[in-house]
Design an enzyme around this catalytic site. Structure first.
Site, short mmCIF file in Angstrom:
data_model
loop_
_atom_site.label_atom_id
_atom_site.label_comp_id
_atom_site.label_asym_id
_atom_site.label_seq_id
_atom_site.Cartn_x
_atom_site.Cartn_y
_atom_site.Cartn_z
N GLU A 139 -51.61 -11.55 -19.86
CA GLU A 139 -50.68 -10.38 -20.36
C GLU A 139 -49.62 -10.29 -19.64
O GLU A 139 -49.42 -10.78 -18.54
CB GLU A 139 -51.83 -9.00 -20.14
CG GLU A 139 -53.09 -9.11 -20.37
CD GLU A 139 -53.90 -7.88 -19.89
OE1 GLU A 139 -55.16 -7.66 -20.47
OE2 GLU A 139 -53.67 -7.39 -19.02
N LYS A 141 -46.80 -8.43 -17.29
CA LYS A 141 -46.84 -7.45 -16.28
C LYS A 141 -45.89 -6.54 -16.55
O LYS A 141 -44.77 -6.71 -16.17
CB LYS A 141 -46.69 -8.35 -15.07
CG LYS A 141 -46.88 -7.49 -13.74
CD LYS A 141 -46.67 -8.45 -12.43
CE LYS A 141 -46.95 -7.50 -11.13
NZ LYS A 141 -46.21 -6.25 -11.03
N ASP A 143 -43.65 -3.21 -16.33
CA ASP A 143 -42.88 -2.75 -14.97
C ASP A 143 -42.80 -1.05 -15.29
O ASP A 143 -41.63 -0.51 -15.74
CB ASP A 143 -41.40 -3.05 -15.01
CG ASP A 143 -40.64 -2.93 -13.83
OD1 ASP A 143 -41.49 -2.16 -12.66
OD2 ASP A 143 -39.41 -3.09 -13.79
N TYR A 250 -55.45 -1.98 -20.39
CA TYR A 250 -55.63 -3.21 -20.18
C TYR A 250 -56.88 -3.56 -19.30
O TYR A 250 -57.10 -4.58 -19.13
CB TYR A 250 -54.42 -4.25 -19.70
CG TYR A 250 -53.91 -3.44 -18.33
CD1 TYR A 250 -54.43 -3.58 -17.20
CD2 TYR A 250 -52.65 -2.56 -18.49
CE1 TYR A 250 -53.89 -3.07 -16.03
CE2 TYR A 250 -52.28 -1.93 -17.13
CZ TYR A 250 -53.01 -2.18 -16.36
OH TYR A 250 -52.36 -1.79 -15.09
N LYS A 341 -44.93 -14.17 -11.14
CA LYS A 341 -43.81 -13.43 -11.33
C LYS A 341 -42.60 -14.41 -12.03
O LYS A 341 -42.59 -15.60 -11.89
CB LYS A 341 -43.22 -13.02 -10.15
CG LYS A 341 -44.32 -12.30 -9.53
CD LYS A 341 -44.22 -10.58 -9.97
CE LYS A 341 -42.76 -9.92 -9.18
NZ LYS A 341 -42.82 -8.64 -9.51
N CYS A 432 -25.27 2.09 18.01
CA CYS A 432 -25.53 2.92 16.79
C CYS A 432 -24.52 3.63 16.28
O CYS A 432 -23.95 4.42 17.03
CB CYS A 432 -26.75 3.80 17.17
SG CYS A 432 -27.39 5.06 15.95
N CYS A 435 -25.57 7.62 16.85
CA CYS A 435 -25.77 8.38 18.28
C CYS A 435 -25.08 7.59 19.34
O CYS A 435 -25.08 7.71 20.41
CB CYS A 435 -27.06 8.58 18.50
SG CYS A 435 -28.12 7.08 18.80
N CYS A 448 -31.69 0.81 17.18
CA CYS A 448 -31.10 1.90 18.02
C CYS A 448 -32.32 2.62 18.87
O CYS A 448 -33.40 3.02 18.28
CB CYS A 448 -30.79 2.95 17.07
SG CYS A 448 -30.40 4.63 18.09
N CYS A 454 -31.94 10.58 18.31
CA CYS A 454 -30.71 10.04 17.27
C CYS A 454 -30.80 10.76 16.14
O CYS A 454 -31.79 11.12 15.36
CB CYS A 454 -31.06 8.50 16.89
SG CYS A 454 -29.79 7.86 15.60
#
Length: 698
Positions: A139, A141, A143, A250, A341, A432, A435, A448, A454
């Site tokens: 079948e 797939k 989305d 399905y 896929k 970072c 911070c 960080c 932060c």
């Protein structure tokens, strides 16, 4: 073939002039109303599922309006009526409901060799179980958004999103507004049926809806999946009715019937779905072997752009249902199906800037800002560069021309540099960007160390702390958190517990009731379960299952904080790397200060009894079927909490099959074949009592 009595006057060439409502008796109005409902259901099916309408749109509209008129005049409202697709009442919130069976994911790959290895494993394991070689059902797939729909006596009772696989959002009111999903089944349907499907927005409907949004001055949706997800969770069903959602079904999740057996194959299930009125994709095929399944995927990929819905691969399922049950499942996926896929779609564009984002666990992620480019019909203007190691590997910098992919057709990332226009590689910052803490490297990754001190980590940490994956505090989404931070009310996690309803009510968009509700929600979270608290405070690498194991092992927050690395590594799911992450989290002064502040604010995580004598059922394996006085998941959780295993299928390793009302016949047959004792609920309670365990659980 019609499923409505052909004598129904509203089925073919219906009358378009109706007698005055006040001339009808109540009995006559009720009869006409039922005829209209049955005819309109048939017209909906012919239009939305079979694409073969019997009447013109104008005629349909007149019949629909007549039905609305009769229902209103004679107080004949019915939740199953077609009129409820557009007139359902808004819901206050999306409740969480338990699925009839786990909605598992499936393993996936884009490599043909992995698909062949899946086939080899399936044939090897089924041969050992005495099954002959089996074919596959293939079948597309889809989305979209996975959905469970539950029918009792042919009527739609409940619909829920996939959620975490065990529980999802109750979207029954929203699903009633989707025309292709039947509210009543057709033909000879089972007494009880739960089915799995995929809600999606067709491509043409998506384009038209986005055009309307732009014309109204609203932001368009990025892609059909986002549009679907945003629509199905709308609290007002009339919004859902206005948007072009569709659904393919399905798979059967639960089936109970006194007279008819469940279809024996996946292919037979699809044929039954059509007879029951479900929308089934015509591109599904049954094939004899894995090579034919691979050919099916290649053919579908060639036709992908011509389909009116988004797909990102194909699903290959063992056809024989009994063979699927023999193959069983893992904790997260079914072992009888595999997703092959498609390759990600790619396009070429230019990087205009690179910025570094700070996640809630301190991980620094570089993001490339791009000249907008269409990738698979979606406008992409940013892409992840993953980590500093990825930047160094690509040699990428601002100004370079790059190839962009959409992994799984959702997350854009940069595959390669097509033209090195910059002549340099982006220099990752030493501090970072939020911070100024010195950046720490861990192989290709960067972090960080500022922790909850932060600001960026704090904001995301608060979002996670109150989310469903944390302490599940309702009424405090990202926008409100930002608002409270800007107002100076939320500079730490502990500040959550210092919020006052009177101050909140003065802010824009707040009222006295919403402010009071939030304060009460937060106050109720002062004594959270220890595992929920550990998940909520964003310890790196500690998700829900690991937090549960840590709580069971150490029993209290203090014991966990003081645990040595070797003690941490002794816990299931915790290896040397995770143990180091946990210890680093508690050793960071900023994190310890934030935890101390939470405790000072009155937060007191519940301790857990770590007495290992609690494993009274150690070594036993239980299988549950039918309806018990509590949910099956609660029963499974109880025996697992006392050392037993709870599985979904009966085998020679099963010690007990526990049956409730309407138990599955296959599991009982398997129990008989394997000499597994069968316990009714009262007998199960006696077994637990012999081990000092109370039933039902509190």
């Amino acid at each position: 073939m019609s499923h409505v009595d052909e004598s129904n006057p509203y089925l073919r060439d219906p009358p378009l002039e109706f007698e005055p409502v006040d001339s009808l008796s109540s009995a006559e109005a009720e009869r006409r109303t039922e005829q209209l409902r049955e005819a309109i259901r048939e017209h909906d099916h012919r239009y939305y599922v079979e694409a073969d309408p019997l009447i013109a749109d104008r005629v349909y509209d007149l019949l629909f309006e007549r039905l609305q008129e009769l229902e209103a005049a004679f107080d004949l409202a019915d939740p199953d009526s077609p009129t409820q697709r557009v007139g359902g009442e808004p819901v206050a919130e999306l409740r969480t409901v338990e699925h009839t069976a786990p909605m598992l994911s499936i393993d996936q790959s884009g490599e043909a060799q992995d698909v062949r290895e899946f086939d080899e494993r399936v044939r090897r394991e089924l041969s050992a179980e005495g099954f002959d070689a089996t074919g596959y059902v293939c079948e597309p797939k889809f989305d979209g958004i996975s959905l469970e729909a539950v029918y009792e006596e042919g009527r739609l009772q409940r619909a829920a999103t996939r959620g975490d696989g065990r529980e999802g959002d109750d979207v029954t009111a929203q699903v009633r507004a989707i025309p292709s999903i039947p509210q009543r089944l057709r033909g000879e349907y089972p007494d009880f049926l739960a089915v799995r499907g995929e809600v999606f927005m067709p491509k043409d409907g998506f384009r038209a809806h986005n055009r309307e949004r732009i014309e109204r001055g609203e932001e368009p949706f990025a892609n059909p999946r986002n549009a679907t997800a945003g629509t199905i969770r709308q609290l007002d069903p009339s919004v859902v009715a206005d948007r072009p959602l569709d659904c393919f079904f399905y798979g059967i999740m639960a089936y109970e019937d006194a007279d008819r057996d469940r279809p024996a194959t996946q292919w037979d299930e699809l044929q039954a779905f059509r007879e029951w009125g479900f929308n089934v994709d015509d591109r599904a095929e049954r094939v004899d072997d894995i090579e034919a399944a691979i050919d099916y995927r290649d053919e579908l990929m060639a036709d992908r752009e011509d389909l009116n819905y988004e797909i990102d691969g194909v699903v290959i399922k063992v056809d024989d249902v009994a063979a699927c049950e023999a193959l069983g499942t893992t904790a997260r996926s079914t072992r009888s199906a595999f997703a092959y896929k498609f390759p990600a779609r790619t396009e070429v564009t230019t990087i205009t800037d690179i910025v570094v984002q700070v996640g809630r666990t301190g991980r620094l992620t570089p993001v490339a800002l791009l000249e907008p480019v269409q990738v698979g019909g979606v406008t992409v203007s940013r892409a992840t560069l993953h980590n500093p190691g990825e930047i160094e590997s690509l040699g990428v910098d601002v100004g370079d021309t790059v190839r962009v992919l959409r992994a799984g057709d959702v997350i854009p990332y940069i595959e390669e540099v097509v033209e090195d226009t910059s002549g340099s590689t982006f220099t990752f910052p030493d501090t970072c960007p939020v911070c100024d803490s010195p950046v720490e490297r861990d192989g290709p990754l960067a972090f960080c160390p500022g922790g909850l001190a932060c600001e960026s980590q704090l904001e995301r940490a608060i979002e996670h702390y109150v989310s469903r994956g944390g302490l599940d505090i309702e009424g405090l989404g990202p926008e409100r958190i930002t608002q409270l931070q800007e107002a100076g009310f939320l500079d730490s996690l502990a500040d959550l517990y210092r919020l006052e309803a009177e101050e909140l009510a003065e802010l824009e968009g707040w009222g006295e009731k919403s402010a009071q509700n939030l304060v009460e929600e937060i106050d109720a979270a002062r004594e959270p379960p220890l595992d929920s608290f550990l998940t909520a405070v964003s310890i790196p690498e500690v998700g829900g299952s690991t937090a549960t194991e840590l709580a069971a092992e150490f029993g209290s927050l203090e014991a966990l904080i003081n645990a040595q690395p070797e003690e941490l590594e002794a816990v299931d799911d915790v290896g040397p790397i995770v143990a180091e992450k946990i210890q680093d989290f508690f050793d960071t002064p900023e994190n310890r200060a934030a935890l101390d502040e939470l405790l000072d604010a009155g937060v007191d995580p519940e301790s857990v009894d770590t007495d290992r004598s609690a494993a009274e059922l150690d070594g036993l394996t239980f299988v549950f079927t039918g309806s018990l006085s509590v949910s099956r998941s609660d029963a499974q959780d109880l025996v697992e909490a006392h050392g037993a295993n709870a599985t979904g299928s009966v085998s020679g390793n099963t010690d007990y099959l526990v049956i409730g009302d309407n138990p599955g016949q296959r599991k009982q047959d398997d129990a008989a074949a394997n000499d597994v004792p069968v316990l009714e609920e009262n007998e199960f309670a006696d077994v637990l009592a012999d081990h000092g365990i109370e039933w039902p659980p509190a």
